[in-house]
Scaffold this motif. Structure first.
Motif, PDB file in Angstrom:
ATOM      1  N   LEU A  95      89.819  21.995 -17.856  1.00 47.37           N
ATOM      2  CA  LEU A  95      88.784  22.809 -17.211  1.00 47.37           C
ATOM      3  C   LEU A  95      87.396  22.299 -17.577  1.00 47.37           C
ATOM      4  N   GLU A  96      87.196  21.946 -18.843  1.00 46.73           N
ATOM      5  CA  GLU A  96      85.903  21.405 -19.270  1.00 46.73           C
ATOM      6  C   GLU A  96      85.586  20.112 -18.515  1.00 46.73           C
ATOM      7  N   GLU A  97      86.571  19.235 -18.382  1.00 40.69           N
ATOM      8  CA  GLU A  97      86.359  17.981 -17.656  1.00 40.69           C
ATOM      9  C   GLU A  97      86.048  18.242 -16.185  1.00 40.69           C
ATOM     10  N   SER A  98      86.743  19.211 -15.601  1.00 40.79           N
ATOM     11  CA  SER A  98      86.509  19.556 -14.203  1.00 40.79           C
ATOM     12  C   SER A  98      85.100  20.100 -14.008  1.00 40.79           C
ATOM     13  N   ASN A  99      84.657  20.935 -14.933  1.00 35.87           N
ATOM     14  CA  ASN A  99      83.305  21.491 -14.872  1.00 35.87           C
ATOM     15  C   ASN A  99      82.254  20.382 -14.915  1.00 35.87           C
ATOM     16  N   LYS A 100      82.430  19.445 -15.805  1.00 38.38           N
ATOM     17  CA  LYS A 100      81.443  18.376 -15.966  1.00 38.38           C
ATOM     18  C   LYS A 100      81.439  17.406 -14.788  1.00 38.38           C
ATOM     19  N   ALA A 101      82.508  17.428 -13.983  1.00 36.27           N
ATOM     20  CA  ALA A 101      82.618  16.499 -12.858  1.00 36.27           C
ATOM     21  C   ALA A 101      81.909  16.995 -11.601  1.00 36.27           C
ATOM     22  N   ILE A 102      81.428  18.240 -11.598  1.00 37.59           N
ATOM     23  CA  ILE A 102      80.830  18.819 -10.390  1.00 37.59           C
ATOM     24  C   ILE A 102      79.667  17.959  -9.899  1.00 37.59           C
ATOM     25  N   LYS A 103      79.688  17.649  -8.601  1.00 37.89           N
ATOM     26  CA  LYS A 103      78.664  16.800  -7.993  1.00 37.89           C
ATOM     27  C   LYS A 103      77.716  17.621  -7.122  1.00 37.89           C
ATOM     28  N   SER A 108      87.639  15.911  -8.917  1.00 37.43           N
ATOM     29  CA  SER A 108      87.126  15.313  -7.687  1.00 37.43           C
ATOM     30  C   SER A 108      85.609  15.381  -7.592  1.00 37.43           C
ATOM     31  N   GLY A 109      85.018  16.362  -8.265  1.00 36.24           N
ATOM     32  CA  GLY A 109      83.576  16.555  -8.172  1.00 36.24           C
ATOM     33  C   GLY A 109      83.161  17.446  -7.023  1.00 36.24           C
ATOM     34  N   ILE A 110      84.109  17.775  -6.137  1.00 34.59           N
ATOM     35  CA  ILE A 110      83.805  18.596  -4.962  1.00 34.59           C
ATOM     36  C   ILE A 110      84.548  19.929  -5.044  1.00 34.59           C
ATOM     37  N   HIS A 111      84.333  20.774  -4.047  1.00 37.30           N
ATOM     38  CA  HIS A 111      84.954  22.101  -3.994  1.00 37.30           C
ATOM     39  C   HIS A 111      84.608  22.920  -5.241  1.00 37.30           C
ATOM     40  N   ALA A 112      83.315  23.052  -5.518  1.00 38.88           N
ATOM     41  CA  ALA A 112      82.880  23.855  -6.663  1.00 38.88           C
ATOM     42  C   ALA A 112      83.324  25.299  -6.473  1.00 38.88           C
TER      43      ALA A 112
END
Length: 251
Positions: free
Chosen positions: A159-167, A124-128
């Motif tokens: 997890l890697e994809e989720s990390n890179k998606a952080i906005k 989602s890019g949110i909720h870091a």
């Protein structure tokens, strides 16, 4: 809620559930005790005489209320200075290969990612959020991830994809719950801070089963942060067997 993890030396280390937006400090507190036998609680839990990571990070201007929005080399250097003779911390690119190499070498990874309501990585890019990676299973590409006082099993590619998606995040406002309301607030989310809609509107930004009376004068502002630069694509790795990997690329 918490779990107890036994490290390779046979010491039992507790991973506690966070209170408020302090996931990074709880993750760091666990790492320091697990690898280096350095016991610094994430928060003082009401004991104003107790040393805590939150107190130190606030004093040094690294956090406002306990959030940790930095996985860069400057943060790694700051963490090492907590105990220079013991702590080996480095900011490296967050990828599956680096995670596996670190865990197989006896180290730990603190990984920021986007967390969903069930505690799993999403895009989602949110909720870091922060987790600590422990044991790895290379065959199916998963690892044990600790956060929220629980252990999970994460697919490392996801997890890697989720990390890179952080906005990036906009300015946030957080208010403190009066002590009298802790009796019903802690079982719901374990919070002593809740996010407010604005710096003047003390209603909660998120929906909760019960209303949260915000303590007057307690609302604090967390400035907008470029998390796409300070968290996305990065993680903090910790080793206890000498210097950090010379081949790793600092972030």
């Amino acid at each position: 809620m918490s779990i107890t993890v036994t490290n390779p030396e046979g010491r039992n280390v507790e991973f506690k559930d966070q209170r408020g937006p302090t996931c990074g400090l709880y993750a760091l507190s666990f790492v320091l005790e697990y690898l280096y036998d350095i016991k610094i609680p994430a928060t003082a839990d009401g004991d104003k005489t107790s040393e805590s990571l939150r107190n130190k990070f606030k004093k040094d201007g690294k956090t406002v209320i306990g959030e940790l929005y930095d996985a860069t080399s400057s943060m790694a250097t700051y963490i090492e200075k907590l105990a220079p003779s013991k702590i080996k911390c480095q900011s490296v690119a967050c990828d599956v290969t680096s995670i596996i190499e670190t865990l197989n070498g006896g180290g730990l990874c603190m990984v920021p990612f986007c967390v969903d309501a069930s505690g799993k990585p999403d895009h989602s890019g949110i909720h870091a959020h922060w987790c600590v990676l422990l044991n790895v299973w290379e065959v199916d590409g998963t690892a044990v991830a600790c956060h929220w006082g629980k252990d999970h099993v994460f697919n490392l590619s996801q997890l890697e994809e989720s990390n890179k998606a952080i906005k990036d995040v906009e300015e946030q406002y957080w208010g403190k719950i009066p002590a009298a309301s802790y009796s019903f607030s802690i079982p719901i989310e374990g919070l002593n801070y809740v996010q407010c809609k604005t710096n003047t509107d003390t209603s909660c930004k998120c929906e909760y089963p019960l209303p949260f009376p915000i303590k007057s004068g307690s609302i604090k502002s967390i400035p907008a942060k470029p998390l796409s630069q300070t968290l996305a694509g990065k993680m903090l790795v910790f080793r206890n067997n000498g210097s950090c990997d010379e081949n790793a690329v600092s972030q």
